[in-house]
Design a protein around this motif. Structure first.
Motif, PDB file in Angstrom:
ATOM      1  N   PHE A 185       0.837  -1.213   0.000  1.00  0.00           N
ATOM      2  CA  PHE A 185       0.000   0.000   0.000  1.00  0.00           C
ATOM      3  C   PHE A 185       0.866   1.254   0.000  1.00  0.00           C
ATOM      4  CE2 PHE A 185      -3.034  -2.777   2.629  1.00  0.00           C
ATOM      5  CZ  PHE A 185      -3.622  -3.283   1.480  1.00  0.00           C
ATOM      6  N   SER A 186       2.063   1.116   0.656  1.00  0.00           N
ATOM      7  CA  SER A 186       2.939   2.297   0.746  1.00  0.00           C
ATOM      8  C   SER A 186       3.372   2.771  -0.643  1.00  0.00           C
ATOM      9  CB  SER A 186       4.167   1.982   1.600  1.00  0.00           C
ATOM     10  OG  SER A 186       4.822   0.862   1.079  1.00  0.00           O
ATOM     11  N   LEU A 187       3.445   1.825  -1.603  1.00  0.00           N
ATOM     12  CA  LEU A 187       3.828   2.225  -2.961  1.00  0.00           C
ATOM     13  C   LEU A 187       2.756   3.150  -3.546  1.00  0.00           C
ATOM     14  CD1 LEU A 187       6.089   1.456  -5.219  1.00  0.00           C
ATOM     15  CD2 LEU A 187       4.151   0.338  -6.306  1.00  0.00           C
ATOM     16  N   PHE A 188       1.509   2.800  -3.271  1.00  0.00           N
ATOM     17  CA  PHE A 188       0.400   3.623  -3.782  1.00  0.00           C
ATOM     18  C   PHE A 188       0.513   5.056  -3.255  1.00  0.00           C
ATOM     19  CE2 PHE A 188      -3.861   5.414  -3.102  1.00  0.00           C
ATOM     20  CZ  PHE A 188      -4.307   5.454  -4.415  1.00  0.00           C
ATOM     21  N   SER A 189       0.733   5.188  -1.952  1.00  0.00           N
ATOM     22  CA  SER A 189       0.822   6.525  -1.354  1.00  0.00           C
ATOM     23  C   SER A 189       2.038   7.263  -1.908  1.00  0.00           C
ATOM     24  CB  SER A 189       0.957   6.442   0.159  1.00  0.00           C
ATOM     25  OG  SER A 189       0.035   5.525   0.651  1.00  0.00           O
ATOM     26  N   GLN A 190       3.154   6.509  -2.009  1.00  0.00           N
ATOM     27  CA  GLN A 190       4.390   7.148  -2.476  1.00  0.00           C
ATOM     28  C   GLN A 190       4.252   7.647  -3.918  1.00  0.00           C
ATOM     29  OE1 GLN A 190       7.511   4.622  -3.686  1.00  0.00           O
ATOM     30  NE2 GLN A 190       9.125   5.903  -2.863  1.00  0.00           N
ATOM     31  N   ARG A 191       3.575   6.855  -4.763  1.00  0.00           N
ATOM     32  CA  ARG A 191       3.555   7.194  -6.192  1.00  0.00           C
ATOM     33  C   ARG A 191       2.409   8.131  -6.569  1.00  0.00           C
ATOM     34  NH1 ARG A 191       7.860   3.470  -8.457  1.00  0.00           N
ATOM     35  NH2 ARG A 191       8.996   3.705  -6.530  1.00  0.00           N
ATOM     36  N   THR A 192       1.388   8.212  -5.737  1.00  0.00           N
ATOM     37  CA  THR A 192       0.247   9.059  -6.110  1.00  0.00           C
ATOM     38  C   THR A 192       0.060  10.243  -5.162  1.00  0.00           C
ATOM     39  OG1 THR A 192      -1.306   7.814  -4.748  1.00  0.00           O
ATOM     40  CG2 THR A 192      -1.033   7.062  -7.028  1.00  0.00           C
ATOM     41  N   GLY A 193       0.670  10.163  -3.974  1.00  0.00           N
ATOM     42  CA  GLY A 193       0.468  11.216  -2.980  1.00  0.00           C
ATOM     43  C   GLY A 193      -0.885  11.093  -2.294  1.00  0.00           C
ATOM     44  N   LEU A 194      -1.649  10.033  -2.621  1.00  0.00           N
ATOM     45  CA  LEU A 194      -2.974   9.844  -2.008  1.00  0.00           C
ATOM     46  C   LEU A 194      -2.858   8.840  -0.864  1.00  0.00           C
ATOM     47  CD1 LEU A 194      -4.989   9.402  -5.341  1.00  0.00           C
ATOM     48  CD2 LEU A 194      -4.918  11.460  -3.921  1.00  0.00           C
ATOM     49  N   SER A 195      -3.842   8.900   0.037  1.00  0.00           N
ATOM     50  CA  SER A 195      -3.837   7.913   1.118  1.00  0.00           C
ATOM     51  C   SER A 195      -4.426   6.605   0.604  1.00  0.00           C
ATOM     52  CB  SER A 195      -4.683   8.448   2.277  1.00  0.00           C
ATOM     53  OG  SER A 195      -5.151   7.358   3.035  1.00  0.00           O
ATOM     54  N   SER A 196      -3.867   5.462   1.079  1.00  0.00           N
ATOM     55  CA  SER A 196      -4.354   4.179   0.559  1.00  0.00           C
ATOM     56  C   SER A 196      -5.804   3.894   0.971  1.00  0.00           C
ATOM     57  CB  SER A 196      -3.432   3.042   0.981  1.00  0.00           C
ATOM     58  OG  SER A 196      -3.343   2.993   2.374  1.00  0.00           O
ATOM     59  N   THR A 197      -6.321   4.667   1.934  1.00  0.00           N
ATOM     60  CA  THR A 197      -7.746   4.472   2.285  1.00  0.00           C
ATOM     61  C   THR A 197      -8.632   4.798   1.076  1.00  0.00           C
ATOM     62  OG1 THR A 197      -7.689   6.682   3.247  1.00  0.00           O
ATOM     63  CG2 THR A 197      -7.633   4.854   4.796  1.00  0.00           C
ATOM     64  N   ALA A 198      -8.136   5.664   0.164  1.00  0.00           N
ATOM     65  CA  ALA A 198      -8.902   6.019  -1.037  1.00  0.00           C
ATOM     66  C   ALA A 198      -9.085   4.805  -1.945  1.00  0.00           C
ATOM     67  CB  ALA A 198      -8.190   7.131  -1.798  1.00  0.00           C
ATOM     68  N   LEU A 199      -8.142   3.858  -1.807  1.00  0.00           N
ATOM     69  CA  LEU A 199      -8.119   2.687  -2.691  1.00  0.00           C
ATOM     70  C   LEU A 199      -8.909   1.519  -2.104  1.00  0.00           C
ATOM     71  CD1 LEU A 199      -6.576   1.594  -5.243  1.00  0.00           C
ATOM     72  CD2 LEU A 199      -4.709   1.004  -3.714  1.00  0.00           C
ATOM     73  N   MET A 200      -9.059   1.533  -0.760  1.00  0.00           N
ATOM     74  CA  MET A 200      -9.515   0.355  -0.038  1.00  0.00           C
ATOM     75  C   MET A 200     -10.887  -0.199  -0.479  1.00  0.00           C
ATOM     76  SD  MET A 200      -7.946  -1.612   1.534  1.00  0.00           S
ATOM     77  CE  MET A 200      -6.495  -1.295   2.416  1.00  0.00           C
ATOM     78  N   PRO A 201     -11.921   0.645  -0.642  1.00  0.00           N
ATOM     79  CA  PRO A 201     -13.221   0.072  -1.001  1.00  0.00           C
ATOM     80  C   PRO A 201     -13.151  -0.729  -2.298  1.00  0.00           C
ATOM     81  CG  PRO A 201     -13.455   2.410  -0.442  1.00  0.00           C
ATOM     82  CD  PRO A 201     -11.998   2.099  -0.467  1.00  0.00           C
TER      83      PRO A 201
END
Ligand SMILES: C[S@@+](CC[C@H](N)C(=O)[O-])C[C@H]1O[C@@H](n2cnc3c(N)ncnc32)[C@H](O)[C@@H]1O
Ligand code: SF4
Length: 375
Positions: A322-338
């Motif tokens: 999940f940390s890759l998602f935050s690192q590469r997009t600047g978004l929190s991984s909670t945005a991805l979770m649902p």
């Protein structure tokens, strides 16, 4: 800082293959090598005005047919690039080459220039299929190109092989793979032929193998590659340990890259903003000094950014933190979770506290998985 790569596009081929929708154009009688290399350097200089200095981890010279350019052209290009960019000490420099435009001397010179990975567009070793694909090379030239690459000292070699070709039987598809394996390449790209709009094959509609045959060919091919010690790390990419294509991995892990040359795409992240760029597609337009190189620039944000991240990373077999998602997009991984939970419920991915990973079902239905992340 995200890793940074450089893509260089050479837009000419001896003739256009009927299945190809890449930005490639029939080469003029005399290639404007010098002018084009100067345009590439001016293009890069313009790009670098807006990029803080960062180390370059990989360079990919793709096409078209980059092996149409002389070693002298690349010698000048690479020497200039070294003055403009900071090369990582372990930089991977790949060139695509077409077996129809191979000379031993040229391959040896490319290797001496520091090009340390070669990707050969073999496609098939079957004479009839090569003909049907409109390739400029025959099966003998396919073999010779591999031998020339090895003789030139390329110890990191990729072979592009396509399957699902017009009138191809399962046995013929497997034969192509078996022949490729006899050369013990470090990397294999095994693509299923897709019929793209705006190609001659799209109009011609050649007889492709049935869905069942395509399925069994893929299954047998995957078994064969596994037995030969290849690890599938992406939909169509197979490699021995530590021989994954670093340049392509950077795309799939949503890293940054500069793209120079006609039609080249780039992606750059600055302070949590992701920008995509594209240069003019037609060589004439790209080389027109009256015009800027850049044809398009767009900022990717929010749901679109989530989708793009997933579109790339779902191509990979590895677990994605999940940390890759935050690192590469600047978004929190909670945005991805649902959406991840939805994909997990459909058994297309599996989830842990820290990672997600595609399942075999997800690989079989990758398009459906990706569609779950559409904005
Ligand atoms: C950018 S192309 C160029 C390589 C080089 N110009 C050549 O053809 O020898 C990279 C690879 O994409 C694959 N490819 C191109 N068009 C395709 C299609 N319609 N379906 C599947 N694979 C394709 C081919 O295997 C090709 O070698
Ligand atoms: S040689 Fe490669 S890039 Fe050129 S037309 Fe054929 S497939 Fe496309």
């Amino acid at each position: 800082m995200l890793p940074l790569s450089l893509y260089i596009h050479i837009p000419w081929c001896i003739r256009k293959c009927p299945y190809c929708d890449f930005n490639s154009h029939k080469s003029p009688d005399s290639l404007p090598e010098k002018d084009y290399v100067n345009a590439l350097l001016a293009d890069l200089a313009t790009d670098l005005n807006s990029v803080p200095p960062r180390e370059i981890h990989s360079i990919f010279i793709g096409g078209g047919t980059p092996s149409l350019f002389s070693a002298a052209a690349y010698e000048f290009l690479l020497s200039q690039l070294k003055t403009m960019l900071l090369f990582s000490p372990t930089i991977e420099i790949t060139m695509e080459a077409n077996p129809g435009s191979v000379e031993q001397q040229r391959f040896t010179e490319y290797r001496q220039l520091g090009i340390n990975r070669l990707s050969l567009g073999i496609q098939s070793f079957n004479a009839q299929h090569l003909k049907k694909l409109g390739r400029i090379h025959d099966e003998q030239q396919a073999h010779q190109a591999i031998e020339a690459a090895r003789k030139a000292g390329f110890d990191n070699l990729n072979l592009d092989i396509m399957h699902g070709l017009p009138d191809q039987t399962i046995e013929q598809g497997i034969n192509d793979l078996e022949t490729a394996l006899t050369y013990q390449p470090e990397h294999l790209s095994w693509y299923q032929l897709t019929i793209e709009p705006n190609t001659a094959f799209y109009k011609e509609n050649p007889p492709l193998p049935s869905e069942d045959d395509a399925y069994f060919l893929e299954k047998q091919g995957l078994d064969l590659l596994k037995k030969a010690g290849f690890i599938r790390y992406e939909i169509s990419a197979f490699a021995h340990d530590n021989k994954q294509a670093q340049h392509n991995l950077n795309y799939w892990l949503f890293g940054d890259y500069l793209g120079i040359g006609a039609g080249a795409h780039g992606k750059l992240t600055t302070e949590n903003t992701v920008q995509r760029t594209r240069k003019h597609r037609l060589p004439k337009e790209y080389q027109n000094p009256e015009k800027p190189f850049l044809a398009q620039i767009e900022t990717v944000t929010g749901e679109e950014l989530i989708f793009e991240f997933m579109l790339n990373t779902t191509r990979l077999e590895q677990a994605i933190p999940f940390s890759l998602f935050s690192q590469r997009t600047g978004l929190s991984s909670t945005a991805l979770m649902p959406k991840l939970k939805n994909a997990e419920a459909k058994k297309l991915i599996c989830l842990t506290d820290t990672h997600w990973q595609i399942t075999p079902l997800g690989r079989r239905y990758t398009n459906d998985l990706q569609a779950l992340f559409l904005p």
